[in-house]
Motif scaffolding. Sequence first.
Motif, mmCIF file in Angstrom:
data_model
loop_
_atom_site.group_PDB
_atom_site.id
_atom_site.type_symbol
_atom_site.label_atom_id
_atom_site.label_comp_id
_atom_site.label_asym_id
_atom_site.label_seq_id
_atom_site.Cartn_x
_atom_site.Cartn_y
_atom_site.Cartn_z
ATOM 1 N N LEU A 188 -5.280 6.162 -4.835
ATOM 2 C CA LEU A 188 -5.636 6.709 -6.157
ATOM 3 C C LEU A 188 -4.929 8.021 -6.448
ATOM 4 O O LEU A 188 -4.574 8.306 -7.591
ATOM 5 C CB LEU A 188 -7.151 6.897 -6.260
ATOM 6 C CG LEU A 188 -7.948 5.642 -6.640
ATOM 7 C CD1 LEU A 188 -9.429 5.963 -6.725
ATOM 8 C CD2 LEU A 188 -7.462 5.042 -7.951
ATOM 9 N N THR A 213 0.849 -1.191 0.000
ATOM 10 C CA THR A 213 0.000 0.000 0.000
ATOM 11 C C THR A 213 0.883 1.240 0.000
ATOM 12 O O THR A 213 2.096 1.143 -0.207
ATOM 13 C CB THR A 213 -1.010 0.001 1.162
ATOM 14 O OG1 THR A 213 -1.936 1.063 0.947
ATOM 15 C CG2 THR A 213 -0.351 0.200 2.515
ATOM 16 N N TRP A 227 -1.447 7.099 -7.416
ATOM 17 C CA TRP A 227 -1.460 6.493 -8.753
ATOM 18 C C TRP A 227 -1.654 7.574 -9.812
ATOM 19 O O TRP A 227 -0.914 7.639 -10.791
ATOM 20 C CB TRP A 227 -2.574 5.445 -8.829
ATOM 21 C CG TRP A 227 -2.728 4.848 -10.179
ATOM 22 C CD1 TRP A 227 -1.892 3.948 -10.786
ATOM 23 C CD2 TRP A 227 -3.765 5.133 -11.127
ATOM 24 N NE1 TRP A 227 -2.349 3.652 -12.048
ATOM 25 C CE2 TRP A 227 -3.495 4.361 -12.286
ATOM 26 C CE3 TRP A 227 -4.896 5.959 -11.113
ATOM 27 C CZ2 TRP A 227 -4.326 4.397 -13.400
ATOM 28 C CZ3 TRP A 227 -5.711 5.984 -12.230
ATOM 29 C CH2 TRP A 227 -5.424 5.207 -13.364
ATOM 30 N N ILE A 255 -5.189 2.404 8.471
ATOM 31 C CA ILE A 255 -6.398 1.626 8.171
ATOM 32 C C ILE A 255 -6.009 0.204 7.764
ATOM 33 O O ILE A 255 -6.541 -0.781 8.279
ATOM 34 C CB ILE A 255 -7.206 2.288 7.029
ATOM 35 C CG1 ILE A 255 -7.782 3.632 7.482
ATOM 36 C CG2 ILE A 255 -8.327 1.360 6.562
ATOM 37 C CD1 ILE A 255 -8.519 4.384 6.375
HETATM 38 C C1 B12 Z 1 -7.578 14.191 -0.506
HETATM 39 C C2 B12 Z 1 -7.323 13.923 -1.978
HETATM 40 C C3 B12 Z 1 -6.192 14.495 -2.561
HETATM 41 C C4 B12 Z 1 -5.122 15.266 -1.770
HETATM 42 C C5 B12 Z 1 -3.998 14.311 -1.339
HETATM 43 C C6 B12 Z 1 -4.330 13.565 -0.095
HETATM 44 C C7 B12 Z 1 -3.369 12.435 0.160
HETATM 45 N N1 B12 Z 1 -2.492 12.556 1.125
HETATM 46 O O1 B12 Z 1 -3.408 11.469 -0.537
HETATM 47 C C8 B12 Z 1 -4.602 16.238 -2.841
HETATM 48 C C9 B12 Z 1 -5.455 17.485 -2.818
HETATM 49 C C10 B12 Z 1 -3.134 16.671 -2.667
HETATM 50 C C11 B12 Z 1 -4.880 15.436 -4.084
HETATM 51 C C12 B12 Z 1 -4.179 15.609 -5.243
HETATM 52 C C13 B12 Z 1 -4.451 14.934 -6.436
HETATM 53 N N2 B12 Z 1 -5.484 14.098 -6.658
HETATM 54 CO CO1 B12 Z 1 -6.678 13.499 -5.228
HETATM 55 N N3 B12 Z 1 -8.022 13.018 -4.051
HETATM 56 C C14 B12 Z 1 -8.225 13.135 -2.735
HETATM 57 C C15 B12 Z 1 -9.521 12.467 -2.264
HETATM 58 C C16 B12 Z 1 -10.571 13.554 -2.020
HETATM 59 C C17 B12 Z 1 -9.407 11.610 -0.991
HETATM 60 C C18 B12 Z 1 -8.250 10.601 -0.981
HETATM 61 C C19 B12 Z 1 -8.147 9.910 0.352
HETATM 62 O O2 B12 Z 1 -7.597 10.436 1.303
HETATM 63 N N4 B12 Z 1 -8.698 8.697 0.472
HETATM 64 C C20 B12 Z 1 -8.698 7.927 1.707
HETATM 65 C C21 B12 Z 1 -7.641 6.780 1.672
HETATM 66 C C22 B12 Z 1 -7.669 6.006 2.976
HETATM 67 O O3 B12 Z 1 -8.000 5.925 0.606
HETATM 68 P P1 B12 Z 1 -6.992 4.886 -0.092
HETATM 69 O O4 B12 Z 1 -5.599 5.288 0.091
HETATM 70 O O5 B12 Z 1 -7.460 4.646 -1.474
HETATM 71 O O6 B12 Z 1 -7.212 3.546 0.721
HETATM 72 C C23 B12 Z 1 -8.431 2.824 0.696
HETATM 73 C C24 B12 Z 1 -8.440 1.686 -0.337
HETATM 74 O O7 B12 Z 1 -7.659 1.960 -1.465
HETATM 75 C C25 B12 Z 1 -8.012 0.473 0.427
HETATM 76 N N5 B12 Z 1 -6.585 0.092 0.355
HETATM 77 C C26 B12 Z 1 -5.513 0.872 0.597
HETATM 78 N N6 B12 Z 1 -4.395 0.179 0.519
HETATM 79 C C27 B12 Z 1 -4.725 -1.078 0.221
HETATM 80 C C28 B12 Z 1 -3.926 -2.211 0.024
HETATM 81 C C29 B12 Z 1 -4.538 -3.418 -0.287
HETATM 82 C C30 B12 Z 1 -3.697 -4.610 -0.504
HETATM 83 C C31 B12 Z 1 -5.945 -3.500 -0.404
HETATM 84 C C32 B12 Z 1 -6.574 -4.772 -0.766
HETATM 85 C C33 B12 Z 1 -6.728 -2.373 -0.194
HETATM 86 C C34 B12 Z 1 -6.118 -1.161 0.112
HETATM 87 O O8 B12 Z 1 -8.263 0.750 1.777
HETATM 88 C C35 B12 Z 1 -8.494 2.128 2.041
HETATM 89 C C36 B12 Z 1 -9.851 2.278 2.728
HETATM 90 O O9 B12 Z 1 -10.855 1.638 2.042
HETATM 91 C C37 B12 Z 1 -9.870 11.553 -3.497
HETATM 92 C C38 B12 Z 1 -11.345 11.394 -3.786
HETATM 93 C C39 B12 Z 1 -12.014 10.480 -2.825
HETATM 94 N N7 B12 Z 1 -13.088 10.916 -2.256
HETATM 95 O O10 B12 Z 1 -11.538 9.399 -2.568
HETATM 96 C C40 B12 Z 1 -9.179 12.268 -4.635
HETATM 97 C C41 B12 Z 1 -8.589 11.488 -5.868
HETATM 98 C C42 B12 Z 1 -7.950 10.200 -5.304
HETATM 99 N N8 B12 Z 1 -7.573 12.375 -6.447
HETATM 100 C C43 B12 Z 1 -7.533 12.276 -7.723
HETATM 101 C C44 B12 Z 1 -6.605 12.988 -8.549
HETATM 102 C C45 B12 Z 1 -6.765 12.845 -10.053
HETATM 103 C C46 B12 Z 1 -5.605 13.810 -7.979
HETATM 104 C C47 B12 Z 1 -4.518 14.580 -8.754
HETATM 105 C C48 B12 Z 1 -3.758 13.750 -9.780
HETATM 106 C C49 B12 Z 1 -5.140 15.806 -9.415
HETATM 107 C C50 B12 Z 1 -4.179 16.513 -10.306
HETATM 108 N N9 B12 Z 1 -4.392 16.366 -11.623
HETATM 109 O O11 B12 Z 1 -3.282 17.186 -9.859
HETATM 110 C C51 B12 Z 1 -3.593 15.087 -7.635
HETATM 111 C C52 B12 Z 1 -2.324 14.211 -7.501
HETATM 112 C C53 B12 Z 1 -1.271 14.743 -6.593
HETATM 113 C C54 B12 Z 1 -0.370 15.745 -7.230
HETATM 114 N N10 B12 Z 1 -0.174 15.757 -8.526
HETATM 115 O O12 B12 Z 1 0.141 16.552 -6.511
HETATM 116 C C55 B12 Z 1 -8.588 11.355 -8.273
HETATM 117 C C56 B12 Z 1 -8.050 10.052 -8.823
HETATM 118 C C57 B12 Z 1 -8.806 9.671 -10.066
HETATM 119 C C58 B12 Z 1 -8.535 8.275 -10.453
HETATM 120 N N11 B12 Z 1 -9.549 7.427 -10.396
HETATM 121 O O13 B12 Z 1 -7.455 7.963 -10.801
HETATM 122 C C59 B12 Z 1 -9.578 11.202 -7.048
HETATM 123 C C60 B12 Z 1 -10.296 9.837 -6.972
HETATM 124 C C61 B12 Z 1 -10.604 12.351 -7.168
HETATM 125 C C62 B12 Z 1 -11.484 12.270 -8.374
HETATM 126 N N12 B12 Z 1 -12.668 11.712 -8.281
HETATM 127 O O14 B12 Z 1 -11.104 12.730 -9.423
HETATM 128 N N13 B12 Z 1 -5.879 14.571 -3.904
#
Ligand code: B12
Lengths: 456, 314
Positions: free
Chosen positions: A377, A343, A380, A352
């Motif tokens: 995401l 992760t 990525w 988490i």
């Molecule tokens: C906050 C946020 C940001 C913050 C960064 C926060 C951070 N520290 O990551 C900021 C504002 C900086 C940001 C930036 C960007 N972001 Co952003 N961001 C978000 C947001 C709102 C929340 C992300 C979050 O904190 N999720 C919570 C964590 C806990 O989730 P997680 O890591 O995925 O983990 C979960 C699962 O994946 C799973 N999991 C995790 N690890 C593992 C491992 C295994 C083995 C398994 C099975 C499961 C698992 O468990 C967790 C809980 O269920 C999302 C939208 C959303 N509501 O989700 C968009 C989002 C992720 N961002 C997105 C994008 C595109 C970007 C940018 C590329 C935008 C840009 N063009 O600049 C940039 C990239 C950074 C950069 N270039 O500087 C998109 C991604 C789109 C896609 N599908 O690819 C999203 C989905 C928003 C959207 N709908 O467009 N972002």
Amino acid sequence: MALKGLDIFKLTPKKNCKDCGFPTCMAFSMKVAAGAAKIEKCPHMSEDALAKLSEATAPPMKTLTIGKGDSEYKLGGETVLFRHEKTFVNRNRFAVVLSDSMNDEEINAKIENIKKVNYIRIGEEMKVEIVALKYEGNKDNYINLINKVKTSELKVAYMLICEDSAVLKEALELVKAENPIVYGATKENYKEMVELVKADKLALGVKASSLEELYGLVEDIHKLGHKELILNPGSSSVKEAFTNTVQIRRIALKEGDRTFGYPSVLFVNEIAKDDKFMEIALSSLFTVKYGSIIVINDIDYVRALPLFALRQNIYTDPQRPMRVEPKVYPINNPDENSPVLVTVDFALTYFIIAGEIERSKVPMWLAIPDAGGYSVLTAWAAGKFGGSSIANFIKESGVADKTKCRKLIIPGKVAVLKGDIEDNLPGWEVVIGTNESMELPKFLREFNEELRTAKA
Amino acid sequence: MAFKMSVQKYAGKISEVEIGAGEKAIKLGGENVMPFYSFDGDVGNSPKIGVEILDVYPENWVEPLKNLYKDVANNPVDWAKFVEENFSPDFICLKFEGADPNGLNKSPEECGKIAKSVAEAVNVPLVIAGCNNHEKDAKLFEKVASAVDGYNCLFLAAVEENYKAVGAAAGLAYPHKVGAESSVDINLAKQLNILLTQLGVKEENVVMNVGCSAVGYGYEYVASTMDRIRLAAFGQNDKTLQMPIITPVSFETWNVKESVASVEDVPEWGCQEERGIAMEVSTATSVLAGGANAVILRHPKSLETMKNLISELA
Ligand code: B12
Ligand code: SF4
């Protein structure tokens, strides 16, 4: 507020004696204003001038310390109106209210609830920090209530809500050593109240029927020499509470008026009128906008999960995102047969995932490459969590020496990376995990079961 | 010092966007002050609350929500009417989950028909959400926009990858409103608005979704992005950020563990339905305090709570 060089110059003795190491008092003053020299370098400043200076350079909003020992908390001390300008520093605290008009059963239930809701989220303790003890007319019951809470083994700070100074005096004897908050001073009783708290410098809650009256009352209390205050913006309506809370903070920080440079206490329990979800809405509102103590009726996980999480978000320092160290973390004592899970290094995601793996009880190696501190995401999408970077980390981290298992579980949200990782990491099989961490324990148990039967 | 209210006047103002047609049409935006700061100036139109429904049975929704809608959720028209009659939301959000190429992959034509029959069945305005597959959404919105011509719907959403197609269909070919979705970043929001206006979509036909997360899940970024967008729109009079904001709160909050975990999974957490409502209410309140002019929710209790809160703050 920052003082200008000229303001400081006016306070110096204007002797130009050079004892401070600067050619003139003016030159010295400019350096002090710029933060490049300390005022103590001038040995000739008068007491009076020093007092004026420290007054003028004090931060616009006071920081209060309440409670004792493990239950000591800081309130206030904020310097900005919006967190992106710098950061919010002292998170709001939640208080549950108990009163002498509640029966034993109700009191016991609430105490139990406070004890029950106590957990760790992203490495921080989540719990109610304050018990608000409200006097509603029966002194004996009130004293009993305080004693009951004292002996309940609750780890909390106290807030005594009592406008009757005679009762308060007795009540204070019981908890004075705990550095409690005393509430509240009104225009009728403030002299007696200040008398009770001044010597121990206890935080005193202040209330009035309007913002203007509150302002006048704070000035009156200042004249008595007490400056440890907490302001109640009002609780007669949502609108009044919100308007006044914003005004108090803005008058302090934007207008630089220290009369309102104090933390606030919001009696959300009263404003929400026994509507649990309204209580949650209002608690959220005042977490985002300038509440310091938020008083609620009761605590349970329904309230705690969103409220403590929101608070934790709002009070993280925007300049220091929460990250964990990229490395391989052993979870549940993994060995040479345990599979590897990957992760990102975003602290939230790490905690988490680590938590869910622990819950599954399956031994695992959790591999965390440098993903810029982003969520799955986000990392990525930003190009910081891709096939080659994951593959390289697996190679360089030496995890291949720790386990013979060649299965690598990846987050379901980046399922597309499977082929890419496998191309870059010969000999390994990439397994696509679940989308949400919720389903991870079940997934891991089944996965582990399959691994074992495959071996046998 | 003497007591004086602190008043902040801004040059900028949020544009006013109308959604829907007829008596139940709603207006978003119009304010020239931070959210609910009536002491500073004009708070504009009160924030609006919508309820989400799907074009398909909500298989992935949590049990408490499925129970609530079990008699109507097989038919989007029944579902929409049920929601309108029983909960009186300001608008309904019809989400085309069934269009997802990785799911049922319904054709744009079929979705167009569904959208039309829902639009005909209810009086409240419709917000149309896609399936989050950018390519498919572009095709989907083209057909749906034509099918609901005259109903003045808001489409969620145009993103960087498909704004040309979505903007052309919902904002140019037919007089609907275009949602502009960006990922939690003031510059991305600005850029997409500029691209849409360059395409010819008028400012007053755009509503932004500047990103959302449930509280606790990266919400700090959402909060600060909204603050910065609003401060730029008001303080710097930045025309490219003066569109109203809509936030689909329910798309996020019902997927997180706090709302999804059953009581058997985490007995100490208590009632699952209440947890889901609490996450929804807390997130909705936070985004409204950050500047959202409309939010989308799933649970009627959340709707009721938010309506109360808004009327109390008005
Ligand atoms: C906050 C946020 C940001 C913050 C960064 C926060 C951070 N520290 O990551 C900021 C504002 C900086 C940001 C930036 C960007 N972001 Co952003 N961001 C978000 C947001 C709102 C929340 C992300 C979050 O904190 N999720 C919570 C964590 C806990 O989730 P997680 O890591 O995925 O983990 C979960 C699962 O994946 C799973 N999991 C995790 N690890 C593992 C491992 C295994 C083995 C398994 C099975 C499961 C698992 O468990 C967790 C809980 O269920 C999302 C939208 C959303 N509501 O989700 C968009 C989002 C992720 N961002 C997105 C994008 C595109 C970007 C940018 C590329 C935008 C840009 N063009 O600049 C940039 C990239 C950074 C950069 N270039 O500087 C998109 C991604 C789109 C896609 N599908 O690819 C999203 C989905 C928003 C959207 N709908 O467009 N972002
Ligand atoms: S030591 Fe004090 S009095 Fe002497 S020059 Fe410096 S500032 Fe002036």
